[in-house]
Design a protein around this motif. Structure first.
Motif, PDB file in Angstrom:
ATOM      1  N   ILE A  80       7.027  -2.834   5.454  1.00 15.79           N
ATOM      2  CA  ILE A  80       7.656  -1.541   5.766  1.00 15.79           C
ATOM      3  C   ILE A  80       7.031  -0.418   4.933  1.00 15.79           C
ATOM      4  N   ASP A  81       6.480  -0.751   3.787  1.00 12.61           N
ATOM      5  CA  ASP A  81       5.804   0.229   2.926  1.00 12.61           C
ATOM      6  C   ASP A  81       4.286   0.062   2.999  1.00 12.61           C
ATOM      7  N   ASP A  82       3.791  -0.197   4.196  1.00 11.89           N
ATOM      8  CA  ASP A  82       2.360  -0.474   4.352  1.00 11.89           C
ATOM      9  C   ASP A  82       1.484   0.695   3.931  1.00 11.89           C
ATOM     10  N   ASP A  83       1.984   1.910   4.019  1.00  9.41           N
ATOM     11  CA  ASP A  83       1.172   3.063   3.625  1.00  9.41           C
ATOM     12  C   ASP A  83       0.861   3.040   2.127  1.00  9.41           C
ATOM     13  N   LEU A  84       1.600   2.262   1.352  1.00  7.57           N
ATOM     14  CA  LEU A  84       1.297   2.134  -0.079  1.00  7.57           C
ATOM     15  C   LEU A  84       0.246   1.067  -0.351  1.00  7.57           C
ATOM     16  N   TYR A  85      -0.032   0.225   0.650  1.00  5.88           N
ATOM     17  CA  TYR A  85      -0.916  -0.919   0.419  1.00  5.88           C
ATOM     18  C   TYR A  85      -2.140  -0.932   1.320  1.00  5.88           C
ATOM     19  N   ASP A  86      -2.303   0.035   2.223  1.00  6.64           N
ATOM     20  CA  ASP A  86      -3.450  -0.009   3.128  1.00  6.64           C
ATOM     21  C   ASP A  86      -4.711   0.507   2.444  1.00  6.64           C
ATOM     22  N   MET A  87      -5.809   0.549   3.202  1.00  6.99           N
ATOM     23  CA  MET A  87      -7.104   0.946   2.626  1.00  6.99           C
ATOM     24  C   MET A  87      -7.129   2.416   2.212  1.00  6.99           C
ATOM     25  N   TRP A  88      -6.254   3.231   2.750  1.00  6.06           N
ATOM     26  CA  TRP A  88      -6.277   4.667   2.482  1.00  6.06           C
ATOM     27  C   TRP A  88      -5.335   5.066   1.358  1.00  6.06           C
ATOM     28  N   SER A  89      -4.646   4.097   0.774  1.00  9.25           N
ATOM     29  CA  SER A  89      -3.774   4.408  -0.357  1.00  9.25           C
ATOM     30  C   SER A  89      -4.632   4.584  -1.605  1.00  9.25           C
ATOM     31  N   PRO A  90      -4.105   5.198  -2.642  1.00 14.40           N
ATOM     32  CA  PRO A  90      -4.890   5.353  -3.870  1.00 14.40           C
ATOM     33  C   PRO A  90      -5.323   3.997  -4.431  1.00 14.40           C
ATOM     34  N   ASP A  91      -6.463   3.985  -5.071  1.00 11.55           N
ATOM     35  CA  ASP A  91      -6.997   2.733  -5.610  1.00 11.55           C
ATOM     36  C   ASP A  91      -6.051   2.141  -6.635  1.00 11.55           C
ATOM     37  N   TYR A  92      -5.972   0.828  -6.601  1.00 10.59           N
ATOM     38  CA  TYR A  92      -5.150   0.104  -7.562  1.00 10.59           C
ATOM     39  C   TYR A  92      -6.084  -0.443  -8.628  1.00 10.59           C
TER      40      TYR A  92
END
Length: 193
Positions: A80-92
């Motif tokens: 449900i929080d995929d926008d935090l984990y996709d390729m376009w999220s800030p680098d981890y």
């Protein structure tokens, strides 16, 4: 023309009304279906199977995906929080301990200084490719616009006095005059005196 009752029922069909009946279920009032919640703390996702979050950057970049840029396959369940984990999220950033960081920095700087020490010790730096210039008359201060002796230091070209002491001046005057005389003798037919 629609009546109020018809309008309300039309809205209910378009936007189904759900209400929380217990802590683990909700009821859809338009269909009467009871939905068991997958996460009671987040009733807004209802019975959606919320998979464990996984960073797309940590997925295998060489695996075959339907969408290789985003590293996703078709019909994969999405958190449900995929926008935090996709390729376009800030680098981890996976941080390292201070001990490891200091060790890596020590290795890097010891290699840089070691390389410089080897060049200095074995004198691997090349010599000058040409003889340094030396300028007559105190570095051509008067010729470059000096008005008095106090300004000579600012106007003169800095001669390399150590090169003059080590190498001396080139004796070119005798060679030039003899070369000129031999040229005139060899080409006397073409030179008008």
């Amino acid at each position: 023309m629609l009546s109020r009752i018809g309008l309300r029922s039309f809205r209910a069909v378009r936007n189904p009304v759900r209400c929380l009946t217990t802590k683990t279920t909700i009821t859809d009032h338009t269909t009467g279906r009871v939905i068991t919640l997958t996460d009671p703390n987040r009733p807004e996702i209802a019975d959606y199977p919320n998979p464990k979050p996984e960073l797309a950057q940590n997925k295998d970049p060489y695996a075959k995906y339907d969408d290789p840029q985003n590293r996703r396959n078709l019909n994969d369940p999405v958190n449900i929080d995929d926008d935090l984990y996709d390729m376009w999220s800030p680098d981890y950033y996976q941080f390292v301990s201070d001990k490891t960081a200091l060790k890596h920095n020590a290795i890097f700087f010891s290699l840089v200084f070691g390389f410089g020490a080897i060049i200095w010790y074995f004198q691997l730096n090349p010599e000058k490719p040409a003889m340094p210039r030396s300028y007559p008359f105190g570095g051509l201060a008067k010729e470059l616009g000096s008005g008095n002796a106090e300004d000579d230091e600012f106007y003169r070209v800095k001669p390399d006095t150590t090169a003059e002491q080590e190498l001396g001046f080139l004796d070119g005057d005798k060679d030039i005059s003899s070369a000129k005389e031999s040229y005139i003798q060899q080409n006397a037919d073409f030179i008008k005196a």
